[in-house]
Write a protein that holds these residues in place. Sequence first.
Motif, PDB file in Angstrom:
ATOM      1  N   ILE A   4       0.861  -1.178   0.000  1.00  0.00           N
ATOM      2  CA  ILE A   4       0.000   0.000   0.000  1.00  0.00           C
ATOM      3  C   ILE A   4       0.899   1.231   0.000  1.00  0.00           C
ATOM      4  N   TYR A   5       0.532   2.206  -0.822  1.00  0.00           N
ATOM      5  CA  TYR A   5       1.353   3.426  -0.934  1.00  0.00           C
ATOM      6  C   TYR A   5       0.610   4.618  -0.358  1.00  0.00           C
ATOM      7  N   SER A   6       1.369   5.455   0.340  1.00  0.00           N
ATOM      8  CA  SER A   6       0.823   6.715   0.852  1.00  0.00           C
ATOM      9  C   SER A   6       1.904   7.784   0.750  1.00  0.00           C
ATOM     10  N   ASP A   7       1.506   9.012   0.378  1.00  0.00           N
ATOM     11  CA  ASP A   7       2.496  10.083   0.226  1.00  0.00           C
ATOM     12  C   ASP A   7       2.399  11.147   1.306  1.00  0.00           C
ATOM     13  N   THR A   8       1.464  10.967   2.255  1.00  0.00           N
ATOM     14  CA  THR A   8       1.347  11.908   3.370  1.00  0.00           C
ATOM     15  C   THR A   8       1.127  11.133   4.667  1.00  0.00           C
ATOM     16  N   VAL A   9       1.448  11.769   5.778  1.00  0.00           N
ATOM     17  CA  VAL A   9       1.275  11.117   7.074  1.00  0.00           C
ATOM     18  C   VAL A   9      -0.204  10.884   7.377  1.00  0.00           C
ATOM     19  N   ASP A  10      -1.032  11.891   7.090  1.00  0.00           N
ATOM     20  CA  ASP A  10      -2.466  11.757   7.372  1.00  0.00           C
ATOM     21  C   ASP A  10      -3.084  10.601   6.592  1.00  0.00           C
ATOM     22  N   ASP A  11      -2.725  10.509   5.318  1.00  0.00           N
ATOM     23  CA  ASP A  11      -3.242   9.412   4.495  1.00  0.00           C
ATOM     24  C   ASP A  11      -2.716   8.071   5.000  1.00  0.00           C
ATOM     25  N   ALA A  12      -1.464   8.045   5.445  1.00  0.00           N
ATOM     26  CA  ALA A  12      -0.874   6.813   5.962  1.00  0.00           C
ATOM     27  C   ALA A  12      -1.596   6.342   7.223  1.00  0.00           C
ATOM     28  N   VAL A  13      -1.951   7.276   8.093  1.00  0.00           N
ATOM     29  CA  VAL A  13      -2.669   6.916   9.321  1.00  0.00           C
ATOM     30  C   VAL A  13      -4.022   6.306   8.985  1.00  0.00           C
TER      31      VAL A  13
END
Length: 594
Positions: free
Chosen positions: A180-189
């Motif tokens: 899974i890919y995320s480019d921001t901390v908020d999206d990662a959380v």
Amino acid sequence: MVLGPIDYTIIIVYLIGTVAFGAYIGRKIKSGKDYFLAGRSLPWWAIGMSLVVSDIGAVDMVGIAGSAYLYGIVLGNYDWLGSVPVMIIGAFLFIPMFWKRKVATIPEWLGARYNSSVQTTSALIWGIYMPISLGIILYASAVMLNVLLDLNPKILVVSDEKAIVENIAHATSVKKYDFIYSDTVDDAVQKANDRNPVIIFIDNRIGTSADFQKLFQNIPFVYFSKEEVSPSWGESNMHRAREPDWNIFYSIVLMGLIIGVYTFLGGLRAVVYTDVIQCIVMLGGSLFVLFFGIYKLGGVTEFVDIIGAMGERTKDHFSLVLPVDTKTPHPWSGILFGLGIVLANAYWLGNQAIVQRSLGARSMADAKASYIFGALLKILIPFAMVIPGIVALAHNPAIADADKAMATLIKTIMPTGLLGIFFAAFLAGLMSSVDTYLNSAATVWTTDLYKKFIRPVADDTHYLFIGRLFTVVFILVAIYVARFATRFESIYDLAQTLLSFFQGPSLAIIVLGVLWKRATGPGALAGLIGGVAFSSLLMWVNNNATIPLFQVSEPFLYVALWSFMLSLMLTIVVSLCTKQEPDEKLKGLVYRYD
């Protein structure tokens, strides 16, 4: 898109219905002949559909679509060139020869044509190969099951560079996990809460805030820099990952048990008649995925433009003919000679799992017609299996494990409700491949090895018991072998590589046996053993030499060709130097010599 209650209902009903149908058919099985050859009562249309769905089952649905994702439409040659012509030839020349001898296996026919040593050697080769192949097919089934049901453990990668996901995937274990890919901390959380990853990799450029420990509670995480990503880095850090809730091994066991039950109960008759249902469901489902997938892209023109815009990666994706020096395993020379002359003919004329169906035909006319009908259906397969692999690339060019391409496409484009139907369609193909090799492996070991060396004289119910016992044993062996399939980039290439070790030599002695009455038992034995040894030598030298013998990454097509040529020469030379087989022995076994 995730499965809804209606999807799970469809899947459960389909699985229970298939097992119940197999058990219902199996209630009339009273002997080994019923179990191995369906009492020689199968009609042409059922055999034809079973031939096709078995051939395009688990390995093709997962593996050939995955290879098409990587290499393009060149994989269509394996059906258009590798199936249709040889099936027509086989229908009129080879299949009638096998059927009228009333044998249960190809090794048994070789024993009648040559001698006991050739039969035993061939039976051992097939007897070892088929349980291994079962493991590969079970693994392919588990891959599809895990992706569609979202069962794979997850790894979350947090970075401002999406390409780093593929590097991390190959540095860790691309076969075992979804990334899974995320480019921001908020999206990662948010994704960590929704998808519950076993570990999180955070790019140093995103930051090294102490708050991450609070944000990702109970989930281990690792900071990384792009430069340090490597296999050794991945191995050391994956020890920190949590134990996943579901392992692909569980899916392997589940698929093995479900398919093993109805094959154990119903034998070849259950295999063939469940294949008829599975052929209809699978072909319909696959073709719908093709058209719906292209529709979701905006049409054929948009589909072609998207693939073309990917540059060097896809410059040959719409080319049926690739140059000799291509880095893919599918150069035109290998396709024409290795596939067209050797592997295709060996598969449709000498593969025990395939030919066994026609041996159970109710008449010679049915045996012939089954191959012709199957050839007509095979024309559709590249549209149902190969092109969807390219469509998956257009929808998602960042799939780290190509073998998950087809399942990912289905999961991405299908709405709830339809997803369950198409899951059942693909489950149909997966189940068909496993039941095919399971029944054939039991047939070879019972007929050519157990009956010959351990219990030559027994009533038919005893051989029925032994056949079912072997069925149980081979399911357990396949489950064990399936764990090792994760080590290969493409399971389709793995399956073809295994076949290339012995398909060339096997074809050589079959063709000479049918067409040349001067071929002898010692000649066939020398050709078979010498050819297999030569295939092994070619593979070993290619893998260990400073300069490889072949330019392609997986040289199975060339290995099959050269081992076929050597086996032909060995068989001819040794046959000419040994005593000719008696004329009365050859009648009915050599073409136009009755």
